[in-house]
Design a protein around this motif. Structure first.
Motif, short mmCIF file in Angstrom:
data_model
loop_
_atom_site.label_atom_id
_atom_site.label_comp_id
_atom_site.label_asym_id
_atom_site.label_seq_id
_atom_site.Cartn_x
_atom_site.Cartn_y
_atom_site.Cartn_z
N THR A 10 0.86 -1.17 0.00
CA THR A 10 0.00 0.00 0.00
C THR A 10 0.89 1.22 0.00
O THR A 10 1.88 1.29 0.74
N MET A 11 0.56 2.13 -0.89
CA MET A 11 1.35 3.36 -1.04
C MET A 11 0.55 4.53 -0.49
O MET A 11 -0.63 4.42 -0.19
N ALA A 12 1.22 5.65 -0.39
CA ALA A 12 0.50 6.90 -0.18
C ALA A 12 0.03 7.34 -1.57
O ALA A 12 0.78 7.27 -2.54
N ALA A 32 -4.33 6.42 1.69
CA ALA A 32 -3.70 5.12 1.49
C ALA A 32 -4.23 4.53 0.18
O ALA A 32 -5.44 4.57 -0.07
N GLY A 33 -3.35 4.01 -0.65
CA GLY A 33 -3.78 3.39 -1.90
C GLY A 33 -3.04 2.08 -2.14
O GLY A 33 -1.83 2.06 -2.28
N GLY A 34 -3.80 1.01 -2.15
CA GLY A 34 -3.19 -0.29 -2.42
C GLY A 34 -4.30 -1.29 -2.65
O GLY A 34 -5.28 -1.30 -1.91
N ALA A 35 -4.13 -2.10 -3.69
CA ALA A 35 -5.21 -2.99 -4.07
C ALA A 35 -5.62 -3.93 -2.93
O ALA A 35 -6.81 -4.09 -2.63
N GLU A 36 -4.64 -4.54 -2.28
CA GLU A 36 -4.98 -5.56 -1.28
C GLU A 36 -5.55 -4.94 -0.01
O GLU A 36 -6.48 -5.49 0.59
N LEU A 89 4.83 5.71 -3.25
CA LEU A 89 3.91 6.82 -3.51
C LEU A 89 3.32 6.66 -4.90
O LEU A 89 4.01 6.21 -5.81
N TYR A 90 2.05 6.98 -5.05
CA TYR A 90 1.56 7.09 -6.42
C TYR A 90 0.63 8.27 -6.56
O TYR A 90 0.00 8.70 -5.61
N VAL A 91 0.64 8.81 -7.76
CA VAL A 91 -0.04 10.06 -8.04
C VAL A 91 -1.03 9.82 -9.16
O VAL A 91 -0.68 9.26 -10.21
N GLN A 99 0.93 7.60 -11.85
CA GLN A 99 2.39 7.60 -11.89
C GLN A 99 2.87 6.98 -10.58
O GLN A 99 2.47 7.42 -9.51
N TYR A 100 3.71 5.95 -10.67
CA TYR A 100 4.23 5.30 -9.47
C TYR A 100 5.60 5.85 -9.09
O TYR A 100 6.45 6.08 -9.95
N TYR A 101 5.80 6.01 -7.79
CA TYR A 101 7.13 6.29 -7.24
C TYR A 101 7.34 5.22 -6.16
O TYR A 101 7.16 5.48 -4.98
N ARG A 102 7.64 4.01 -6.61
CA ARG A 102 7.64 2.88 -5.68
C ARG A 102 8.86 1.99 -5.82
O ARG A 102 9.00 1.05 -5.04
N ALA A 103 9.74 2.27 -6.78
CA ALA A 103 10.94 1.44 -6.92
C ALA A 103 11.75 1.54 -5.64
O ALA A 103 11.98 2.63 -5.12
N GLY A 130 -1.26 -10.23 -8.04
CA GLY A 130 -0.11 -10.28 -8.92
C GLY A 130 0.79 -9.06 -8.82
O GLY A 130 1.94 -9.09 -9.29
N ILE A 131 0.31 -7.98 -8.21
CA ILE A 131 1.14 -6.79 -8.07
C ILE A 131 2.41 -7.12 -7.28
O ILE A 131 3.51 -6.68 -7.63
N THR A 132 2.25 -7.95 -6.25
CA THR A 132 3.40 -8.27 -5.40
C THR A 132 4.51 -8.99 -6.19
O THR A 132 5.69 -8.79 -5.93
N HIS A 163 -3.00 -7.41 -13.16
CA HIS A 163 -1.84 -7.08 -14.00
C HIS A 163 -1.71 -5.56 -14.10
O HIS A 163 -2.63 -4.89 -14.57
N ARG A 164 -0.59 -5.02 -13.66
CA ARG A 164 -0.33 -3.58 -13.76
C ARG A 164 0.71 -3.37 -14.86
O ARG A 164 1.89 -3.67 -14.69
N VAL A 165 0.22 -2.83 -15.97
CA VAL A 165 1.05 -2.68 -17.17
C VAL A 165 2.25 -1.76 -16.91
O VAL A 165 3.32 -1.93 -17.50
N GLY A 250 -12.36 -3.05 -8.95
CA GLY A 250 -12.01 -4.48 -8.88
C GLY A 250 -11.78 -4.91 -7.44
O GLY A 250 -12.19 -6.00 -7.03
N ASP A 251 -11.14 -4.05 -6.66
CA ASP A 251 -10.89 -4.37 -5.25
C ASP A 251 -12.21 -4.42 -4.49
O ASP A 251 -12.41 -5.27 -3.62
N ALA A 252 -13.10 -3.48 -4.80
CA ALA A 252 -14.41 -3.46 -4.14
C ALA A 252 -15.19 -4.72 -4.47
O ALA A 252 -15.82 -5.34 -3.60
N GLY A 286 -12.00 8.25 -5.11
CA GLY A 286 -10.95 7.61 -4.31
C GLY A 286 -10.80 6.15 -4.69
O GLY A 286 -11.47 5.65 -5.57
N ASP A 287 -9.88 5.47 -4.00
CA ASP A 287 -9.73 4.04 -4.17
C ASP A 287 -10.83 3.30 -3.43
O ASP A 287 -11.12 2.16 -3.70
N SER A 288 -11.39 3.99 -2.43
CA SER A 288 -12.35 3.32 -1.58
C SER A 288 -13.63 4.14 -1.56
O SER A 288 -13.71 5.19 -2.17
O1 KDG Z 1 -6.74 -1.33 -7.47
C1 KDG Z 1 -6.30 -0.06 -7.11
C2 KDG Z 1 -4.81 -0.08 -7.13
O2 KDG Z 1 -4.35 -0.15 -8.44
C3 KDG Z 1 -4.21 1.09 -6.48
O3 KDG Z 1 -4.64 1.18 -5.16
C4 KDG Z 1 -2.71 1.10 -6.54
O4 KDG Z 1 -2.13 -0.98 -5.57
C5 KDG Z 1 -2.05 -0.22 -6.48
C6 KDG Z 1 -1.26 -0.58 -7.65
O5 KDG Z 1 -0.23 -1.21 -7.46
O6 KDG Z 1 -1.64 -0.28 -8.76
#
Ligand code: KDG
Length: 295
Positions: A10-12, A32-36, A89-91, A99-103, A130-132, A163-165, A250-252, A286-288
């Protein structure tokens, strides 16, 4: 005890308050933003004991994410604060994507040793995605190990392909995600996602590729979703809503479906519960779920 344990980064998340483009926006939310963890928050909101585990940076964003998830009713007691790596972090740029800042984030340093230490006693469902597998090879090792442990402990493994392209292309992801899906008891995927990863056409084709997955749910956006289990195929149409933002739907859906599963609901009721929860998320940016849409 915990009924559902969701695991994954989970990112900010920074998002323009108004839906303006990033270059113009004046006001932003920091959530907070994260699929799981989204799935865990939905399951908690639906009245179940849901927990989430990952690594967060031992920084202000990490503590903020931790507090926000706790405020949504998620048990965050397993979380590890990593003093050596930052919170990801993602924006969101409305209309343009994210845009991800997660590396190199704290979660990218989830390790097989972490997986050995996660408390699974009493957990009924482990939910992962699969993100993990995409964020680092170390995290991919973590994911593999936690799935093994859950299987050994008789915990139901729920896997959202997710799948996150932006993290890995189809050619790289296809085999890895298929192999992970085959180790799960319950798999969520999208019709489009499956088509771009594996070249399938339609839900039936996805089932033909994954005949051994005990419970397979193929979502087809505004059309509906099909569950394949016990030799049956069950389709439920999606609810009709004025879509504001599809992120998090999808998470919902998974959260609604899994909460219904915990309640012993039938497969068609699980699908309807997924659609109901997704519909609420589609109405917000939002994500939620913004609980205001409920009143
Ligand atoms: O499903 C929403 C997610 O895509 C978002 O919260 C960010 O976890 C995330 C990701 O890696 O894309």
């Amino acid at each position: 005890p915990t009924e559902l344990l969701a695991i994954g980064e989970t990112m900010a998340m920074v998002a323009p308050q108004t839906g303006d483009r990033l270059i113009d926006a004046q006001q932003f939310r920091l959530d907070a933003g994260g699929a799981e963890s989204n799935v865990a928050a939905h399951v908690a909101a639906l009245g179940h004991r849901a927990a989430w585990f990952s690594r967060l940076g031992d920084d202000a964003l990490g503590h903020r994410v931790h507090a926000q998830l706790a405020a949504r009713g998620v048990d965050v007691s397993r979380v590890l604060f990593d003093p050596a790596h930052p919170t990801g972090l993602y924006v969101k740029d409305p209309g343009q994507g994210v845009q991800y800042y997660r590396a190199g984030s704290a979660a990218a340093h989830l390790s097989a040793a972490d997986a050995d230490r996660v408390e699974l006693t009493g957990v009924r469902i482990l939910h992962v995605s699969g993100i993990t597998a995409a964020i680092s090879s170390e995290a991919a090792g973590f994911l593999s190990r936690i799935i093994d442990r859950a299987r050994d402990a008789g915990v139901l493994v729920s896997f959202d392909v997710n799948h996150r392209v932006a993290l890995w292309d189809c050619a790289t992801a296809a085999d890895a995600l298929a192999a992970l899906a085959r180790r799960a008891d319950l798999v969520f995927t999208g019709r489009d996602e499956a088509e771009s990863l594996w070249g399938t056409e339609g839900a039936g084709d996805v089932r033909a590729l994954f005949t051994d997955i005990p419970e397979l749910v193929v979502k087809d956006g505004a059309v509906g979703a099909t569950a394949y289990l016990n030799g049956r195929e069950i389709f439920e149409p999606a609810l009709v809503v004025d879509v504001v933002d599809v992120v998090g739907a999808g998470d919902a859906f998974a959260g609604g479906y899994l909460a219904a599963l915990l309640e012993g609901a039938s497969p068609d009721e699980r699908l309807r519960a997924g659609h109901r929860r997704a519909a609420l998320t589609l109405l917000t940016t939002g994500d939620s779920i913004d609980e205001r849409v409920l009143s």
